[in-house]
Write a protein that holds these residues in place. Structure first.
Motif, PDB file in Angstrom:
ATOM      1  N   GLY A 252       0.802  -1.213   0.000  1.00 30.80           N
ATOM      2  CA  GLY A 252       0.000   0.000   0.000  1.00 30.80           C
ATOM      3  C   GLY A 252       0.833   1.260   0.000  1.00 30.80           C
ATOM      4  O   GLY A 252       2.069   1.227  -0.110  1.00 30.80           O
ATOM      5  N   ARG A 253       0.140   2.381   0.139  1.00 34.55           N
ATOM      6  CA  ARG A 253       0.813   3.683   0.121  1.00 34.55           C
ATOM      7  C   ARG A 253       1.864   3.788   1.218  1.00 34.55           C
ATOM      8  O   ARG A 253       2.884   4.477   1.053  1.00 34.55           O
ATOM      9  N   GLN A 254       1.646   3.105   2.332  1.00 37.11           N
ATOM     10  CA  GLN A 254       2.598   3.177   3.437  1.00 37.11           C
ATOM     11  C   GLN A 254       3.910   2.471   3.121  1.00 37.11           C
ATOM     12  O   GLN A 254       4.886   2.597   3.871  1.00 37.11           O
ATOM     13  N   ASP A 255       3.952   1.734   2.015  1.00 39.86           N
ATOM     14  CA  ASP A 255       5.129   0.935   1.678  1.00 39.86           C
ATOM     15  C   ASP A 255       6.031   1.590   0.639  1.00 39.86           C
ATOM     16  O   ASP A 255       6.931   0.942   0.108  1.00 39.86           O
ATOM     17  N   TRP A 256       5.806   2.855   0.312  1.00 40.01           N
ATOM     18  CA  TRP A 256       6.710   3.510  -0.630  1.00 40.01           C
ATOM     19  C   TRP A 256       6.981   4.947  -0.212  1.00 40.01           C
ATOM     20  O   TRP A 256       6.215   5.551   0.527  1.00 40.01           O
ATOM     21  N   TYR A 257       8.103   5.459  -0.689  1.00 40.79           N
ATOM     22  CA  TYR A 257       8.489   6.827  -0.375  1.00 40.79           C
ATOM     23  C   TYR A 257       9.351   7.384  -1.509  1.00 40.79           C
ATOM     24  O   TYR A 257       9.898   6.648  -2.331  1.00 40.79           O
ATOM     25  N   VAL A 258       9.459   8.702  -1.542  1.00 41.22           N
ATOM     26  CA  VAL A 258      10.215   9.410  -2.573  1.00 41.22           C
ATOM     27  C   VAL A 258      11.688   9.457  -2.170  1.00 41.22           C
ATOM     28  O   VAL A 258      12.016   9.611  -0.991  1.00 41.22           O
ATOM     29  N   VAL A 259      12.592   9.333  -3.165  1.00 41.43           N
ATOM     30  CA  VAL A 259      14.024   9.279  -2.857  1.00 41.43           C
ATOM     31  C   VAL A 259      14.821  10.388  -3.541  1.00 41.43           C
ATOM     32  O   VAL A 259      16.032  10.277  -3.710  1.00 41.43           O
ATOM     33  N   GLY A 260      14.168  11.484  -3.920  1.00 43.45           N
ATOM     34  CA  GLY A 260      14.895  12.603  -4.519  1.00 43.45           C
ATOM     35  C   GLY A 260      15.001  12.470  -6.022  1.00 43.45           C
ATOM     36  O   GLY A 260      14.228  11.768  -6.671  1.00 43.45           O
ATOM     37  N   GLY A 261      15.978  13.156  -6.600  1.00 45.47           N
ATOM     38  CA  GLY A 261      16.154  13.099  -8.046  1.00 45.47           C
ATOM     39  C   GLY A 261      15.013  13.771  -8.776  1.00 45.47           C
ATOM     40  O   GLY A 261      14.465  14.776  -8.329  1.00 45.47           O
ATOM     41  N   GLY A 262      14.636  13.207  -9.913  1.00 46.86           N
ATOM     42  CA  GLY A 262      13.573  13.777 -10.724  1.00 46.86           C
ATOM     43  C   GLY A 262      12.831  12.703 -11.479  1.00 46.86           C
ATOM     44  O   GLY A 262      13.068  11.503 -11.299  1.00 46.86           O
ATOM     45  N   GLU A 263      11.958  13.132 -12.379  1.00 48.21           N
ATOM     46  CA  GLU A 263      11.034  12.207 -13.018  1.00 48.21           C
ATOM     47  C   GLU A 263      11.682  11.251 -14.007  1.00 48.21           C
ATOM     48  O   GLU A 263      11.094  10.227 -14.347  1.00 48.21           O
ATOM     49  N   SER A 264      12.888  11.548 -14.483  1.00 47.30           N
ATOM     50  CA  SER A 264      13.395  10.821 -15.646  1.00 47.30           C
ATOM     51  C   SER A 264      14.698  10.074 -15.421  1.00 47.30           C
ATOM     52  O   SER A 264      15.187   9.414 -16.337  1.00 47.30           O
ATOM     53  N   GLY A 265      15.292  10.158 -14.246  1.00 46.79           N
ATOM     54  CA  GLY A 265      16.675   9.725 -14.121  1.00 46.79           C
ATOM     55  C   GLY A 265      16.893   8.313 -13.624  1.00 46.79           C
ATOM     56  O   GLY A 265      15.969   7.548 -13.353  1.00 46.79           O
ATOM     57  N   TYR A 266      18.167   7.989 -13.502  1.00 47.57           N
ATOM     58  CA  TYR A 266      18.609   6.740 -12.883  1.00 47.57           C
ATOM     59  C   TYR A 266      18.630   6.903 -11.366  1.00 47.57           C
ATOM     60  O   TYR A 266      18.750   8.020 -10.846  1.00 47.57           O
ATOM     61  N   ILE A 267      18.544   5.776 -10.663  1.00 44.78           N
ATOM     62  CA  ILE A 267      18.614   5.764  -9.205  1.00 44.78           C
ATOM     63  C   ILE A 267      19.683   4.766  -8.788  1.00 44.78           C
ATOM     64  O   ILE A 267      19.819   3.697  -9.390  1.00 44.78           O
ATOM     65  N   ALA A 268      20.449   5.118  -7.745  1.00 47.27           N
ATOM     66  CA  ALA A 268      21.547   4.265  -7.286  1.00 47.27           C
ATOM     67  C   ALA A 268      21.522   4.172  -5.765  1.00 47.27           C
ATOM     68  O   ALA A 268      22.076   5.034  -5.072  1.00 47.27           O
ATOM     69  N   PRO A 269      20.873   3.133  -5.197  1.00 52.90           N
ATOM     70  CA  PRO A 269      20.909   2.949  -3.742  1.00 52.90           C
ATOM     71  C   PRO A 269      22.287   2.478  -3.289  1.00 52.90           C
ATOM     72  O   PRO A 269      22.941   1.681  -3.971  1.00 52.90           O
ATOM     73  N   TYR A 270      22.729   2.971  -2.146  1.00 48.08           N
ATOM     74  CA  TYR A 270      24.034   2.587  -1.613  1.00 48.08           C
ATOM     75  C   TYR A 270      23.989   1.113  -1.222  1.00 48.08           C
ATOM     76  O   TYR A 270      23.082   0.679  -0.496  1.00 48.08           O
ATOM     77  N   PRO A 271      24.930   0.290  -1.674  1.00 45.95           N
ATOM     78  CA  PRO A 271      24.825  -1.165  -1.498  1.00 45.95           C
ATOM     79  C   PRO A 271      24.700  -1.633  -0.053  1.00 45.95           C
ATOM     80  O   PRO A 271      23.890  -2.509   0.249  1.00 45.95           O
ATOM     81  N   SER A 272      25.486  -1.062   0.867  1.00 44.55           N
ATOM     82  CA  SER A 272      25.480  -1.552   2.247  1.00 44.55           C
ATOM     83  C   SER A 272      24.456  -0.847   3.130  1.00 44.55           C
ATOM     84  O   SER A 272      24.187  -1.297   4.245  1.00 44.55           O
ATOM     85  N   ASP A 273      23.885   0.243   2.649  1.00 44.79           N
ATOM     86  CA  ASP A 273      22.872   0.969   3.411  1.00 44.79           C
ATOM     87  C   ASP A 273      21.871   1.581   2.441  1.00 44.79           C
ATOM     88  O   ASP A 273      22.049   2.707   1.970  1.00 44.79           O
ATOM     89  N   PRO A 274      20.801   0.860   2.114  1.00 47.67           N
ATOM     90  CA  PRO A 274      19.845   1.358   1.115  1.00 47.67           C
ATOM     91  C   PRO A 274      19.069   2.586   1.564  1.00 47.67           C
ATOM     92  O   PRO A 274      18.288   3.135   0.782  1.00 47.67           O
ATOM     93  N   ASN A 275      19.274   3.026   2.804  1.00 43.66           N
ATOM     94  CA  ASN A 275      18.660   4.280   3.225  1.00 43.66           C
ATOM     95  C   ASN A 275      19.363   5.490   2.608  1.00 43.66           C
ATOM     96  O   ASN A 275      18.850   6.603   2.674  1.00 43.66           O
ATOM     97  N   ILE A 276      20.545   5.259   2.034  1.00 41.00           N
ATOM     98  CA  ILE A 276      21.260   6.298   1.299  1.00 41.00           C
ATOM     99  C   ILE A 276      21.023   6.050  -0.185  1.00 41.00           C
ATOM    100  O   ILE A 276      21.353   4.982  -0.708  1.00 41.00           O
ATOM    101  N   VAL A 277      20.449   7.023  -0.867  1.00 38.53           N
ATOM    102  CA  VAL A 277      20.067   6.835  -2.269  1.00 38.53           C
ATOM    103  C   VAL A 277      20.508   8.043  -3.086  1.00 38.53           C
ATOM    104  O   VAL A 277      20.228   9.193  -2.728  1.00 38.53           O
ATOM    105  N   TYR A 278      21.200   7.763  -4.190  1.00 39.90           N
ATOM    106  CA  TYR A 278      21.531   8.794  -5.168  1.00 39.90           C
ATOM    107  C   TYR A 278      20.518   8.709  -6.308  1.00 39.90           C
ATOM    108  O   TYR A 278      20.161   7.614  -6.752  1.00 39.90           O
ATOM    109  N   ALA A 279      20.057   9.860  -6.751  1.00 40.14           N
ATOM    110  CA  ALA A 279      19.059   9.881  -7.822  1.00 40.14           C
ATOM    111  C   ALA A 279      19.310  11.090  -8.711  1.00 40.14           C
ATOM    112  O   ALA A 279      19.732  12.150  -8.232  1.00 40.14           O
ATOM    113  N   GLY A 280      19.056  10.921  -9.998  1.00 40.58           N
ATOM    114  CA  GLY A 280      19.345  11.997 -10.936  1.00 40.58           C
ATOM    115  C   GLY A 280      18.207  12.263 -11.890  1.00 40.58           C
ATOM    116  O   GLY A 280      17.231  11.512 -11.974  1.00 40.58           O
ATOM    117  N   ALA A 281      18.346  13.340 -12.626  1.00 39.71           N
ATOM    118  CA  ALA A 281      17.452  13.703 -13.724  1.00 39.71           C
ATOM    119  C   ALA A 281      18.114  14.850 -14.461  1.00 39.71           C
ATOM    120  O   ALA A 281      18.391  15.895 -13.865  1.00 39.71           O
TER     121      ALA A 281
END
Length: 462
Positions: free
Chosen positions: A190-219
């Motif tokens: 449900g809605r409680q199971d997702w969240y926004v991670v920054g970046g923009g509408e069109s880019g790649y996303i790169a979660p940090y391997p050892s800590d997925p709470n750190i996320v790089y995102a681009g557009a």
């Protein structure tokens, strides 16, 4: 036309703008067939109104909000019961009740509005189509139904992290990025199971391997670092840049709509981003350095402002001569591949100190290298998916190299003609198993691309 379209008379003068006209939206009032509205793209354009079925015209409104990005919008809808009520759709949804002299912004959800149906018997009932889906109003646009009940998301790229249950990340067209659970103990995601991670509408996303709470995102030219622990979002872009209003030729660096962004599989602290050159950061995006020359054709004639001759549309979405695909070998550190949207493929085996142009000799010029997939089993093997549909070439193109790009083989046997390629991926567990994403469906190969068959069963072609 007054004979059902058999013959036509061009309307000009009599109040219409002189000179070049572009896209025109037209709507005839259901309350008065002599009342015609026309939203005209022109130097002196705007909303025009005729009281005599098009013989004479008056410009009623030239508000830029109503006619911006004319090639994308220019939608006008006359109310079926009230001659003075008219709707214009743009980034917002606007209504006039005084024949187009003034407009109010309605509270329709989302943005980028493209379609409107008005009940011919009860204009209080209407359906609006926008980039978020469809929404219904039964009170003349005062309130609207939700769009959160529609599976309308369009994802550019997806990636998963290493936790359990793993999360899926993606950037949605005209919406936010999202990280969403793959499983929930409640039996429903449900809605409680997702969240926004920054970046923009069109880019790649790169979660940090050892800590997925750190996320790089681009557009495009923007890159962010999101920390879920603190809910902090930090801009870690290669350089401060707002390219809006400029052609690519005027910029120091060119970043396209979905510029590559990824973490090295050999060092989680190494981050790569690509414009027309490859950039590398080893401190979480706090600083960047270029590790390549320009890896594109750098054709200045293709870096002019887009649009025209009436309306320029310079949002940077249309930038060309950029790196469109990039990846590092999972087997060999510093073995990097880069493919451009103008048809070049480069490789380096020393982390960017030296680059070789290894473009397949038989690859047609100006092809877009959509995806590069380095092999999980042999460092010298890589696959590229090539997209040429913007050049009116819908043939499938997948190439494979087994010698670091010195030679290539086109491997498309079994892929239907007209199914142009979006992506190619190699299974990381079973050698020889490949997947191809085409415009008309997904295919797979069990023999390293020599033969392909549809992964479809009862799935529809979408």
């Amino acid at each position: 036309s007054t004979d059902g379209g058999s013959t036509w008379k061009r309307l000009e003068g009599h109040g219409l703008p002189a000179g070049i006209m572009g896209r025109i939206g037209v709507s005839v009032s259901g309350a008065d067939s002599s009342r015609v509205y026309a939203l005209i793209e022109s130097k002196d354009g705007g909303l025009f109104r005729s009281e005599d079925a098009g013989e004479n015209w008056i410009r009623m409104n030239e508000d830029g909000r109503l006619r911006q990005r004319a090639w994308y919008f220019s939608h006008v809808f006359a109310d079926p019961k009230s001659a003075d009520t008219v709707y214009l759709l743009n980034t917002g949804m606007f209504r006039s009740t005084d024949g187009g002299r003034s407009f109010n912004l309605l509270s329709a959800p989302h943005g980028d509005h493209h379609g409107l149906w008005i009940d011919p018997d009860n204009p209080q009932r209407m359906i609006n189509g926008n980039d978020g889906g469809a929404t219904v109003s039964t009170d003349g646009g005062k309130t609207w139904t939700t769009q959160y009940n529609q599976p309308t998301a369009q994802f550019y790229h997806v990636i998963t992290d290493n936790r359990w249950p793993y999360y899926i990340y993606g950037a949605q067209q005209d919406n936010s990025t999202v990280a969403i659970k793959s499983y929930d103990d409640d039996g429903v995601i449900g809605r409680q199971d997702w969240y926004v991670v920054g970046g923009g509408e069109s880019g790649y996303i790169a979660p940090y391997p050892s800590d997925p709470n750190i996320v790089y995102a681009g557009a495009e030219y923007f890159t962010s670092r999101f920390d879920k622990h603190t809910e902090q979002l930090v801009d870690v872009s290669v350089l401060p840049l707002d390219p809006s209003g400029n052609g690519a030729e005027k910029l120091e660096h060119r970043f396209q709509w979905t510029s590559p962004l990824f973490i090295s599989p050999h060092d989680p602290n190494t981050l790569y981003n690509a414009g027309e050159v490859m950039f590398k950061s080893t401190n979480g995006g706090q600083s960047w350095r270029a590790i390549s020359p320009d890896l594109t054709r750098n054709d200045k004639s293709k870096q002019k402002p887009s649009g025209g001759p009436i309306t320029l549309d310079i949002t940077s979405v249309e930038y060309y001569d950029t790196i469109f695909a990039a990846a590092e070998s999972p087997l060999q550190k510093d073995l990097l591949w880069a493919g451009s949207d103008d048809g070049l493929v480069h490789v380096t085996t020393d982390g960017g100190q030296n680059w070789s142009d290894v473009t397949p000799k038989e690859l047609p010029e100006w092809s877009m290298i959509s995806i590069i997939e380095p092999s999980h089993y042999d460092a010298g093997t890589a696959y590229i998916a090539v997209d040429r549909h913007k050049l009116d070439d819908f043939h499938p193109f997948i190439y494979r190299t087994r010698d670091y790009g010195k030679s290539w083989s086109r491997i498309v046997n079994g892929i239907p003609e007209g199914s142009y390629l979006r992506s190619v991926r190699e299974d990381p567990v079973r050698k020889g198993l490949l997947f191809a994403g085409t415009e008309t469906g997904v295919l797979f190969s069990l023999d390293d691309g020599e033969n392909w068959q549809a992964l479809k069963l009862n799935l529809p072609t979408v």
